[in-house]
Design a protein around this motif. Structure first.
Motif, PDB file in Angstrom:
ATOM      1  N   LEU A 757     -50.937  62.935  22.907  1.00  0.00           N
ATOM      2  CA  LEU A 757     -51.692  62.678  24.137  1.00  0.00           C
ATOM      3  C   LEU A 757     -50.869  63.023  25.381  1.00  0.00           C
ATOM      4  CD1 LEU A 757     -53.440  59.323  23.182  1.00  0.00           C
ATOM      5  CD2 LEU A 757     -54.497  61.583  23.372  1.00  0.00           C
ATOM      6  N   LYS A 758     -49.554  62.694  25.321  1.00  0.00           N
ATOM      7  CA  LYS A 758     -48.688  62.991  26.470  1.00  0.00           C
ATOM      8  C   LYS A 758     -48.568  64.502  26.689  1.00  0.00           C
ATOM      9  CE  LYS A 758     -44.117  61.971  28.367  1.00  0.00           C
ATOM     10  NZ  LYS A 758     -42.820  61.281  28.139  1.00  0.00           N
ATOM     11  N   LEU A 759     -48.405  65.246  25.594  1.00  0.00           N
ATOM     12  CA  LEU A 759     -48.325  66.709  25.708  1.00  0.00           C
ATOM     13  C   LEU A 759     -49.640  67.286  26.231  1.00  0.00           C
ATOM     14  CD1 LEU A 759     -46.418  67.595  22.413  1.00  0.00           C
ATOM     15  CD2 LEU A 759     -45.541  67.731  24.746  1.00  0.00           C
ATOM     16  N   TRP A 760     -50.747  66.764  25.774  1.00  0.00           N
ATOM     17  CA  TRP A 760     -52.055  67.224  26.237  1.00  0.00           C
ATOM     18  C   TRP A 760     -52.230  66.939  27.719  1.00  0.00           C
ATOM     19  CZ3 TRP A 760     -55.587  70.437  24.657  1.00  0.00           C
ATOM     20  CH2 TRP A 760     -56.867  70.391  25.215  1.00  0.00           C
ATOM     21  N   ARG A 761     -51.755  65.761  28.165  1.00  0.00           N
ATOM     22  CA  ARG A 761     -51.842  65.404  29.584  1.00  0.00           C
ATOM     23  C   ARG A 761     -50.979  66.351  30.426  1.00  0.00           C
ATOM     24  NH1 ARG A 761     -49.732  60.810  29.309  1.00  0.00           N
ATOM     25  NH2 ARG A 761     -51.592  59.706  28.615  1.00  0.00           N
ATOM     26  N   ASN A 762     -49.776  66.674  29.925  1.00  0.00           N
ATOM     27  CA  ASN A 762     -48.906  67.611  30.658  1.00  0.00           C
ATOM     28  C   ASN A 762     -49.529  69.002  30.749  1.00  0.00           C
ATOM     29  OD1 ASN A 762     -47.025  65.598  31.020  1.00  0.00           O
ATOM     30  ND2 ASN A 762     -45.796  66.187  29.228  1.00  0.00           N
ATOM     31  N   TYR A 763     -50.117  69.420  29.619  1.00  0.00           N
ATOM     32  CA  TYR A 763     -50.773  70.721  29.622  1.00  0.00           C
ATOM     33  C   TYR A 763     -51.924  70.757  30.626  1.00  0.00           C
ATOM     34  CZ  TYR A 763     -53.675  74.592  28.019  1.00  0.00           C
ATOM     35  OH  TYR A 763     -54.448  75.723  27.968  1.00  0.00           O
ATOM     36  N   ASN A 765     -52.213  68.932  33.353  1.00  0.00           N
ATOM     37  CA  ASN A 765     -51.670  68.936  34.722  1.00  0.00           C
ATOM     38  C   ASN A 765     -51.178  70.327  35.116  1.00  0.00           C
ATOM     39  OD1 ASN A 765     -52.222  66.228  35.015  1.00  0.00           O
ATOM     40  ND2 ASN A 765     -50.185  65.579  34.304  1.00  0.00           N
ATOM     41  N   ILE A 766     -50.491  70.967  34.166  1.00  0.00           N
ATOM     42  CA  ILE A 766     -50.003  72.329  34.465  1.00  0.00           C
ATOM     43  C   ILE A 766     -51.173  73.267  34.735  1.00  0.00           C
ATOM     44  CG2 ILE A 766     -48.821  74.324  33.472  1.00  0.00           C
ATOM     45  CD1 ILE A 766     -47.025  72.347  31.965  1.00  0.00           C
ATOM     46  N   HIS A 767     -52.187  73.191  33.898  1.00  0.00           N
ATOM     47  CA  HIS A 767     -53.334  74.069  34.056  1.00  0.00           C
ATOM     48  C   HIS A 767     -54.073  73.790  35.372  1.00  0.00           C
ATOM     49  CE1 HIS A 767     -56.085  76.956  32.172  1.00  0.00           C
ATOM     50  NE2 HIS A 767     -57.058  76.323  32.835  1.00  0.00           N
ATOM     51  N   MET A 768     -54.207  72.530  35.766  1.00  0.00           N
ATOM     52  CA  MET A 768     -54.866  72.185  37.019  1.00  0.00           C
ATOM     53  C   MET A 768     -54.067  72.712  38.213  1.00  0.00           C
ATOM     54  SD  MET A 768     -57.716  70.672  36.378  1.00  0.00           S
ATOM     55  CE  MET A 768     -58.088  69.890  37.946  1.00  0.00           C
ATOM     56  N   ASN A 769     -52.737  72.670  38.104  1.00  0.00           N
ATOM     57  CA  ASN A 769     -51.903  73.229  39.189  1.00  0.00           C
ATOM     58  C   ASN A 769     -52.109  74.730  39.326  1.00  0.00           C
ATOM     59  OD1 ASN A 769     -50.852  70.725  39.795  1.00  0.00           O
ATOM     60  ND2 ASN A 769     -49.089  70.961  38.415  1.00  0.00           N
ATOM     61  N   ARG A 770     -52.236  75.406  38.201  1.00  0.00           N
ATOM     62  CA  ARG A 770     -52.471  76.860  38.254  1.00  0.00           C
ATOM     63  C   ARG A 770     -53.830  77.159  38.885  1.00  0.00           C
ATOM     64  NH1 ARG A 770     -51.709  79.259  32.470  1.00  0.00           N
ATOM     65  NH2 ARG A 770     -52.364  81.123  33.630  1.00  0.00           N
ATOM     66  N   VAL A 771     -54.837  76.356  38.551  1.00  0.00           N
ATOM     67  CA  VAL A 771     -56.168  76.550  39.138  1.00  0.00           C
ATOM     68  C   VAL A 771     -56.112  76.347  40.650  1.00  0.00           C
ATOM     69  CG1 VAL A 771     -58.506  75.609  39.246  1.00  0.00           C
ATOM     70  CG2 VAL A 771     -57.404  75.976  37.036  1.00  0.00           C
ATOM     71  N   ALA A 772     -55.366  75.330  41.051  1.00  0.00           N
ATOM     72  CA  ALA A 772     -55.241  75.069  42.488  1.00  0.00           C
ATOM     73  C   ALA A 772     -54.582  76.237  43.205  1.00  0.00           C
ATOM     74  CB  ALA A 772     -54.452  73.779  42.710  1.00  0.00           C
ATOM     75  N   ASP A 791     -63.601  72.172  34.783  1.00  0.00           N
ATOM     76  CA  ASP A 791     -64.643  71.205  34.457  1.00  0.00           C
ATOM     77  C   ASP A 791     -64.511  70.700  33.024  1.00  0.00           C
ATOM     78  OD1 ASP A 791     -65.626  71.441  36.952  1.00  0.00           O
ATOM     79  OD2 ASP A 791     -67.082  73.007  36.404  1.00  0.00           O
ATOM     80  N   SER A 792     -63.908  71.529  32.187  1.00  0.00           N
ATOM     81  CA  SER A 792     -63.802  71.109  30.791  1.00  0.00           C
ATOM     82  C   SER A 792     -62.794  69.989  30.587  1.00  0.00           C
ATOM     83  CB  SER A 792     -63.409  72.296  29.900  1.00  0.00           C
ATOM     84  OG  SER A 792     -62.107  72.732  30.259  1.00  0.00           O
ATOM     85  N   PHE A 793     -61.958  69.783  31.620  1.00  0.00           N
ATOM     86  CA  PHE A 793     -60.961  68.712  31.497  1.00  0.00           C
ATOM     87  C   PHE A 793     -61.448  67.411  32.077  1.00  0.00           C
ATOM     88  CE2 PHE A 793     -58.429  72.603  31.434  1.00  0.00           C
ATOM     89  CZ  PHE A 793     -57.641  72.388  30.321  1.00  0.00           C
TER      90      PHE A 793
END
Length: 794
Positions: A757-763, A765-772, A791-793
């Motif tokens: 779950l922690k790795l999924w949460r980090n992934y 966050n990283i992906h949301m930063n790239r989108v931003a 939206d899928s997250f």
């Protein structure tokens, strides 16, 4: 922590014939020979061992049956007994040959005759073959072989590990006693030689009136027979027998009178004629009986304790350290441990039973019950013979009152504890005592009935009242020192049972041997139709009397008498009686009976007297563990806690347990290393967690060699069985399969899920930063239709 499971143990199994260096048994069978390997598997099987013990028991019973047909027998009975004996001899002979083929005969290490116990088995088998082969020949030499049949029960010792340790300790202790025995023999010889010089020929008397006829001529003229006392100093051997009897202090006042009444050679006694000889008697009584005998027992005690500790610490070729032995003993205590009864029986706080449970677990309630028990004992002790009717009525009223109080106590506990009431031995004990009290009251009232079939004798009432006295044992729970003593006695029960079994074997051998030696001695000073060696039953009871020291010397002289007062086949014995009775006194009275005391004293020294002992150390940690276990709010009658409570549980433990609660990462790695097992519901068993918790505390400073790891695996298997049993009792939808399916660490799966779950949460966050970042660059529709869009997250 790294404890191998059963799979690891099976993968490390030793190859066949690993315990012998004989490559070619009897120069024919190699270690690769299939017959020899199959024989090794059979010889090491528990079923094979059980079958041998069964045949040993049957052969012992045959010896006992033989004693009933030593005189009154027929040819048919003799033939049947002979055929059965040949069958047993053949079985034991085949066993010896079978093991010789498997292990080799003698020359190589690990061979059959390299084991002392196998030598004993082989000797008994050879004697049995010789006896069976010559059973049709009636010569005196064969009688000796038949006497050696009595050694067959000794084979029990070779097939019982704990008894082997006990016997080895006894024999090694006897070896260390050699110098002490030499000293005792020298002192006895000195006193015997002095006694011969003082009293040779002076211990004679007339059978008619010992103080009237003082010479042989006068005695025979008066119609009497001139005799010599059985105890005399006519030679050094007789003097040693006299002194040995004096050592046992059997009938010592009579022998004092014999000494002080002696007059001169070939003269009868006169009252107090030689009073000054009593000083000789008193000096030996102090030196031989009080000093040397206690020296013998003291040296035996010291060496027995020393050797037994060495034997218990020896595992194959490895000698365990004190810390390793302590860890092994603590594992036994862990298996027997249970959650606090009051904790695991606590009902829900909102339940109507909660207030009653709180009452019966209150210390003042327990104190009040203890006071009532003492008052009840006082009331029972107030009865006396000839008391008036009003006094009896008053005691009966008190009895009814106390019975009512104990009944109320039982009812309150049944309500407060619920079904768990029946899982405590003390509760069952109290319930039985209350039932017996009511039966006592009913039977007391029925004694006055006119119906004969309803009338019960007063003896049964006395038995029931004695059972009520047993309530005093409940007070043991109220006093810590008494409770510690009872626990030590409980720990000593297996050792006491081994000593009792060994004593029983020795008594059985002496009883059967006495039948073979003295079955034709029917009359004597004490030998009669009850006290004799005519069969095993009478012989065993007589041996019990002898080992208590009661008139053992008179029975010895009855069985040794070959002159006056006997006739061939009626009252005459043989001189082997001296060896038989004196050896019984030394082996049974001086050694075996003292072993009971030595075993208990040894455990008291280990667990009670020593300040830093295993029992106190474990109990301190066990009480702390119980306290933290209670804080974890266990479920299912207090036997299980959920895996989610592990971190909090270990953080609350004191530092000396070895868990670093201040460092979360270090604590997590320590918990993962424990390898804790759970059921499918992620519940952890009380003894499982206790073992894993105590493990780090006691093993950080010891070397966990192979035999320690084997003990740990054995302990874990016992805990697993106990967990399965308790799980079935606590919640019935789970059986053995749940434990087999959850052998892995339950904490590992939980941590793996959290890490995922922690790795999924980090992934995310990283992906949301790239989108931003893309949005900031004006790419508004980036991956708008992709399944990995922001939206899928959401």
């Amino acid at each position: 922590m790294n404890i191998e499971d059963d799979h690891d143990e099976r993968s490390n199994e030793k190859p066949p014939l690993h315990n012998t260096q004989c490559n070619y048994s009897l120069y024919l069978f190699s270690k690769q020979n299939k017959f020899r390997i199959a024989g090794w598997r059979i010889a090491t099987s528990s079923y094979f061992e059980g079958a041998l013990i069964f045949f040993i028991i049957l052969s012992t019973l045959l010896l006992i049956v033989n004693t009933y047909y030593l005189k009154d027998s027929t040819d048919t009975i003799d033939n049947v007994l002979r055929i059965i004996n040949i069958c047993f001899v053949s079985i034991f002979a085949v066993e010896s040959v079978f093991k010789i083929i498997v292990y080799g005969f003698f020359f190589d290490k690990g061979s059959y005759l390299r084991d002392t116990w196998n030598v004993l088995d082989f000797f008994i088998a050879i004697i049995g073959i010789m006896d069976a082969s010559l059973s049709f020949v009636n010569i005196p030499m064969i009688r000796v072989l038949r006497l050696l049949r009595t050694l067959r029960p000794l084979r029990f010792m070779s097939h019982n590990k704990n008894m082997r340790i006990l016997v080895k300790a006894v024999f090694k202790s006897m070896g260390a006693l050699f110098n002490t025995l030499i000293l005792i023999l020298i002192v006895y010889l000195m006193f015997s030689i002095v006694g011969v010089n003082f009293f040779a020929g002076k211990f004679q008397y007339c059978s008619e009136d010992i103080f009237v006829y003082s010479t042989k001529g006068e005695c025979e003229a008066g119609g009497g027979e001139w005799r010599t006392y059985d105890l005399n100093f006519d030679n050094v051997i007789n003097g040693l027998i006299f002194l040995f009897e004096l050592t046992t202090q059997e009938n010592w006042p009579l022998t004092v009178y014999q000494v002080v009444d002696c007059t001169d050679i070939d003269k009868g006694p006169a009252r107090n004629y030689s009073w000054y000889y009593s000083y000789y008697y008193v000096v030996f009584l102090f030196v031989g009986s009080m000093f040397l005998l206690n020296l013998f027992v003291g040296v035996l005690s010291y060496n027995f304790n020393k050797v037994q500790k060495q034997e218990k610490a020896t595992f194959g070729n490895v000698v365990a350290t004190e810390e390793q032995l302590q860890w092994i003993e603590i594992q036994r205590m862990i298996v027997r441990a249970e959650p606090n009864y009051n904790i695991r029986t606590t009902p829900d706080i909102h339940s109507w039973r909660a207030s009653i449970h709180k009452l019966i677990t209150n210390i003042y309630f327990e104190l009040a019950v203890a006071i009532v028990i003492l008052l009840n004992m006082i009331q029972m002790a107030m009865r006396y013979e000839g008391h008036p009717d009003w006094y009896d009525t008053m005691l009966n009223v008190f009895n009814y009152t106390f019975t009512g109080i104990f009944t109320v106590e039982i009812i309150l506990k049944l309500i407060g504890y619920g079904c768990d009431f029946w899982y405590d031995a003390w509760n069952i004990f109290d319930f039985i005592i209350v039932i017996c009290s009511y039966v006592d009251i009913v039977l007391s009232n029925m004694l006055s009935t006119s119906l004969e079939f309803l009338t019960v004798g007063p003896q049964l009432l006395r038995v029931l009242r004695v059972l009520r006295v047993a309530r005093l044992f409940r007070l043991v729970r109220k006093f810590r020192r008494l409770q510690a003593i009872m626990e030590i006695i409980q720990l000593s029960l297996p050792s006491i049972l081994n000593v009792f079994t060994l004593l029983g074997l020795v008594m059985l051998i002496y009883s059967v041997l006495g039948c073979f030696l003295f079955y034709d001695v029917e009359e004597g000073n004490l030998i009669d139709d009850i006290n004799n060696f005519s069969n095993f039953g009478f012989s065993f009871m007589l041996c019990l009397r002898i080992v208590t020291g009661e008139d053992w010397n008179d029975f010895m002289f009855d069985c040794a008498r070959t002159t006056y007062g006997c006739a061939a086949g009626v009252g005459c014995g043989n001189v082997t009686a001296y060896l038989y009775f004196i050896s019984m006194q030394i082996i049974v009275t001086f050694v075996m009976l003292n072993l009971f005391v030595l075993v208990v004293l040894q455990l008291f020294e280990e667990y009670f007297i020593a300040e830093e002992n295993t029992l106190s150390t474990f109990k301190e940690d066990y009480e702390l563990f119980q306290e933290k276990w209670l804080e974890a709010k266990p479920s299912h009658m207090g036997y299980f806690i959920h895996v989610d409570k592990l971190r909090r549980f270990f953080r609350s433990l004191p530092p000396h347990f070895g868990f670093e609660g201040d460092d979360p990462n270090r604590l997590t790695s320590q918990i993962l290393a424990l390898g804790i097992r759970s059921d499918l519901h992620k519940n952890i068993f009380f003894n499982e967690l206790l073992f894993r918790t105590i493990f780090l505390r006691f093993t950080k400073n010891i070397e966990r060699i192979d035999f320690i790891k084997r003990r740990e695996r054995k302990t874990l298997r016992k805990i697993l069985k106990a967990a399965e049993k308790q799980a079935k009792r606590s919640y019935y939808d789970i059986g053995r399969s749940a434990f087999i399916m959850s052998q892995a660490n339950p904490f590992t799966s939980l941590m793996s899920l959290r890490i995922t779950l922690k790795l999924w949460r980090n992934y995310k966050n990283i992906h949301m930063n790239r989108v931003a970042e893309y949005q900031a660059q004006g790419i508004m529709n980036y991956m708008s239709d992709d399944e990995d869009s922001p939206d899928s997250f959401k």
